[in-house]
Design a protein around this motif. Structure first.
Motif, PDB file in Angstrom:
ATOM      1  N   GLN A  45      10.217  10.261   5.749  1.00 57.22           N
ATOM      2  CA  GLN A  45      11.049   9.184   5.219  1.00 57.22           C
ATOM      3  C   GLN A  45      11.441   9.430   3.769  1.00 57.22           C
ATOM      4  OE1 GLN A  45       9.406   5.128   5.080  1.00 57.22           O
ATOM      5  NE2 GLN A  45      11.154   4.450   6.282  1.00 57.22           N
ATOM      6  N   THR A  46      10.717  10.273   3.051  1.00 57.64           N
ATOM      7  CA  THR A  46      11.075  10.573   1.665  1.00 57.64           C
ATOM      8  C   THR A  46      12.473  11.171   1.568  1.00 57.64           C
ATOM      9  OG1 THR A  46      10.016  12.746   1.821  1.00 57.64           O
ATOM     10  CG2 THR A  46       8.686  10.926   0.948  1.00 57.64           C
ATOM     11  N   VAL A  47      12.901  11.831   2.643  1.00 59.19           N
ATOM     12  CA  VAL A  47      14.245  12.413   2.697  1.00 59.19           C
ATOM     13  C   VAL A  47      15.163  11.599   3.603  1.00 59.19           C
ATOM     14  CG1 VAL A  47      15.601  14.413   3.458  1.00 59.19           C
ATOM     15  CG2 VAL A  47      13.471  14.754   2.190  1.00 59.19           C
ATOM     16  N   TYR A  69      13.506   8.863  -1.736  1.00 58.32           N
ATOM     17  CA  TYR A  69      12.918   7.582  -1.345  1.00 58.32           C
ATOM     18  C   TYR A  69      11.398   7.590  -1.454  1.00 58.32           C
ATOM     19  CZ  TYR A  69      17.509   7.330   0.916  1.00 58.32           C
ATOM     20  OH  TYR A  69      18.853   7.369   1.180  1.00 58.32           O
ATOM     21  N   SER A  70      10.845   6.403  -1.636  1.00 61.32           N
ATOM     22  CA  SER A  70       9.410   6.194  -1.467  1.00 61.32           C
ATOM     23  C   SER A  70       9.194   5.674  -0.057  1.00 61.32           C
ATOM     24  CB  SER A  70       8.885   5.169  -2.482  1.00 61.32           C
ATOM     25  OG  SER A  70       8.969   5.678  -3.792  1.00 61.32           O
ATOM     26  N   ILE A  71       8.078   6.030   0.522  1.00 57.31           N
ATOM     27  CA  ILE A  71       7.815   5.655   1.914  1.00 57.31           C
ATOM     28  C   ILE A  71       7.610   4.154   2.027  1.00 57.31           C
ATOM     29  CG2 ILE A  71       6.244   5.978   3.865  1.00 57.31           C
ATOM     30  CD1 ILE A  71       5.606   8.761   2.626  1.00 57.31           C
ATOM     31  N   GLU A 105       0.851  -1.184   0.000  1.00 56.25           N
ATOM     32  CA  GLU A 105       0.000   0.000   0.000  1.00 56.25           C
ATOM     33  C   GLU A 105       0.885   1.231   0.000  1.00 56.25           C
ATOM     34  OE1 GLU A 105      -3.967   0.373   2.230  1.00 56.25           O
ATOM     35  OE2 GLU A 105      -2.511   1.256   3.592  1.00 56.25           O
ATOM     36  N   ASN A 106       1.073   1.826  -1.155  1.00 53.69           N
ATOM     37  CA  ASN A 106       1.889   3.031  -1.223  1.00 53.69           C
ATOM     38  C   ASN A 106       1.228   4.160  -0.442  1.00 53.69           C
ATOM     39  OD1 ASN A 106       4.055   2.096  -2.838  1.00 53.69           O
ATOM     40  ND2 ASN A 106       2.762   2.215  -4.657  1.00 53.69           N
ATOM     41  N   ASN A 153      12.488   2.175  -4.920  1.00 55.86           N
ATOM     42  CA  ASN A 153      13.309   2.976  -4.011  1.00 55.86           C
ATOM     43  C   ASN A 153      12.660   3.077  -2.622  1.00 55.86           C
ATOM     44  OD1 ASN A 153      11.141   4.545  -4.820  1.00 55.86           O
ATOM     45  ND2 ASN A 153      12.307   6.451  -4.924  1.00 55.86           N
ATOM     46  N   LEU A 154      11.963   2.003  -2.231  1.00 57.30           N
ATOM     47  CA  LEU A 154      11.298   1.998  -0.926  1.00 57.30           C
ATOM     48  C   LEU A 154      12.324   2.094   0.202  1.00 57.30           C
ATOM     49  CD1 LEU A 154       8.552  -0.768  -1.252  1.00 57.30           C
ATOM     50  CD2 LEU A 154       8.171   1.653  -0.827  1.00 57.30           C
TER      51      LEU A 154
END
Length: 456
Positions: free
Chosen positions: A227-229, A328-330, A165-166, A409-410
């Protein structure tokens, strides 16, 4: 004459007894004999094994369709399944644990949090299945993606995560269109905040907010955006000996959320959220906010009888502090729905057949209700088609396709040292920020000092 009749009666009784011994009885033996290819007599049951499958999702939201599909496919293989629902809350999970520990009739069951997965695995309630997966030629990391890695503990697999689940934001596309705001493909905190202001209108009971953060559900969930950063293990500094709660990313994000609530008044306050017991359904689906956290409410979005609405829901990416730094992806919460086997099941091999079938695509019957398979071997177009079912008129397909894309890129967290204690301190700090009692910098600096003590 009497002697002759008695002799006939005894002979008949012996014959009946012999026949009974050769045949089955009325309920305890269900076996038939046959010859195999080598001419040897084999015995097999004429009654299928019925696997008891426990899950926390109401049967009508996919599980019954899934079980029906399994039963149809495995009808001639001597295996059937029966779905039993438990409520996925503290009481329901305690019932599941108690039944497992008491040796209750459970073969396969779902676990919905990683903490419960570890507890059940180390507590003898969930079978360690790494060897069985290896024998089946199933490599979890290869078949499910790298987001599975945090749930393999020292090489031990207590349950397979089955759904992804993105992390996206729900948006009322009609409100965006009416305001002349195009749906963003990416945006910064500042752009997001300004958009929420433009979408806020009205006063009192008629007010429509730009954003609903749904902090009553899980107060820490908005912080996943950092978390994206920050990437993996974002709650800890490198090495895991200090927490990262005072990181500028956490401060900037949570101060923005607080300011949207109390300065801009473009977001529902945490205070109103708690005191009025609000939800995505009572705010976003009721047309009282233009945006909301809560992609997991897809069942409610499609339930037009219970939550009538005629606007189109779009899925938007989360805002980031700096587009150049957001690499990043969360990954937090991206994987879930861990399917487990009861180690006390009398049908472990057959239970594993169900697990593999479910994981490799059997669960597609649940995708229209939001359970998106992690398994890499399913065609992405098939997943989109399933997800869109019964939502063609109220879901924006273009944004749904992007939401369903598997990310490479999770940011996957693996550090969990003293996590429950750290999480409690973090939550308390967020409470003080979202109620306007403290600014984010002060609250999170104090929280770091308190949380670090657990790592000494």
């Amino acid at each position: 004459m009497l002697k002759k009749k008695w002799t006939i009666f005894i002979a008949a009784s012996m014959l009946i007894t012999m026949l009974a011994g050769c045949g089955g009885n009325s309920g305890e033996s269900n076996q038939t004999s046959s010859l195999d290819s080598s001419g040897k007599t084999t015995t097999q049951s004429d009654k299928p094994v019925v696997l008891k499958f426990w899950g926390g999702v109401p049967a009508e939201y996919g599980p019954q369709l899934t079980v029906d599909a399994f039963n149809k496919e495995f009808k001639d293989k001597g295996i059937q399944a029966e779905y039993i629902r438990f409520v996925n809350d503290d009481t329901g999970n305690m019932k599941l644990d108690t039944t497992l520990l008491a040796g209750g009739d459970i073969d396969v069951f779902m676990t919905y949090t990683s903490s419960n997965l570890v507890k059940r695995g180390t507590g003898g309630m969930a079978l360690e299945i790494s060897d069985k997966l290896s024998k089946a030629g199933f490599d979890p990391a290869k078949e499910l993606g790298n987001s599975v890695s945090p749930y393999i503990y020292d090489g031990k697999v207590y349950g397979l995560p089955t759904k992804m689940e993105n992390y996206y934001i729900l948006a009322n596309k009609n409100m965006f269109d009416e305001a002349g705001i195009p749906l963003p493909e990416s945006w910064t905190y500042d752009e997001f905040r300004e958009t929420a202001k433009k979408l806020t209108k009205g006063e009192g009971q008629n007010k429509v907010y730009g954003m609903y953060w749904n902090t009553i559900m899980e107060i820490f969930r908005p912080s996943y955006i950092a978390q994206t950063v920050l990437g993996s293990d974002f709650l800890y500094k490198s090495g895991g000996k200090e927490t990262n709660l005072d990181n500028p990313e956490f401060i900037k994000l949570n101060q923005m959320i607080s300011d949207m609530m109390w300065v801009d008044k473009s977001a529902v306050t945490h205070t109103d959220n708690v005191t009025q017991k609000l939800s995505v359904e009572s705010v976003f689906l009721a047309g009282k906010s233009a945006m909301s956290l809560g992609v997991w409410t897809i069942r409610s979005i499609k339930d037009l009888e219970k939550y009538p609405h005629d606007f189109v829901t779009a899925y938007l990416p989360v805002p980031v502090s700096d587009k150049s730094a957001a690499k990043y992806s969360i990954g937090e919460g991206a994987a879930g729905d861990f399917i487990c086997v009861n180690p006390n099941s009398e049908n472990i091999d057959k239970a594993m057949e169900f697990v593999m079938w479910y994981t490799k695509g059997g669960m597609l019957s649940m995708t229209p209700y939001g359970r998106v398979p992690m398994y890499q071997g399913i065609d992405s177009n098939k997943i989109v088609d399933e997800y869109m079912k019964n939502g063609e008129k109220i879901l924006d397909k273009n944004t749904v396709v992007k939401f369903l894309e598997k990310k490479d890129n999770l940011a996957v967290s693996t550090e969990t040292k003293k996590l429950p204690e750290i999480q409690k301190v973090f939550n308390d700090a967020l409470e003080s920020i979202y109620t306007g009692k403290k600014d984010a910098a002060s609250a999170l600096s104090e929280a770091k000092i308190s949380a670090d003590k657990f790592l000494k």
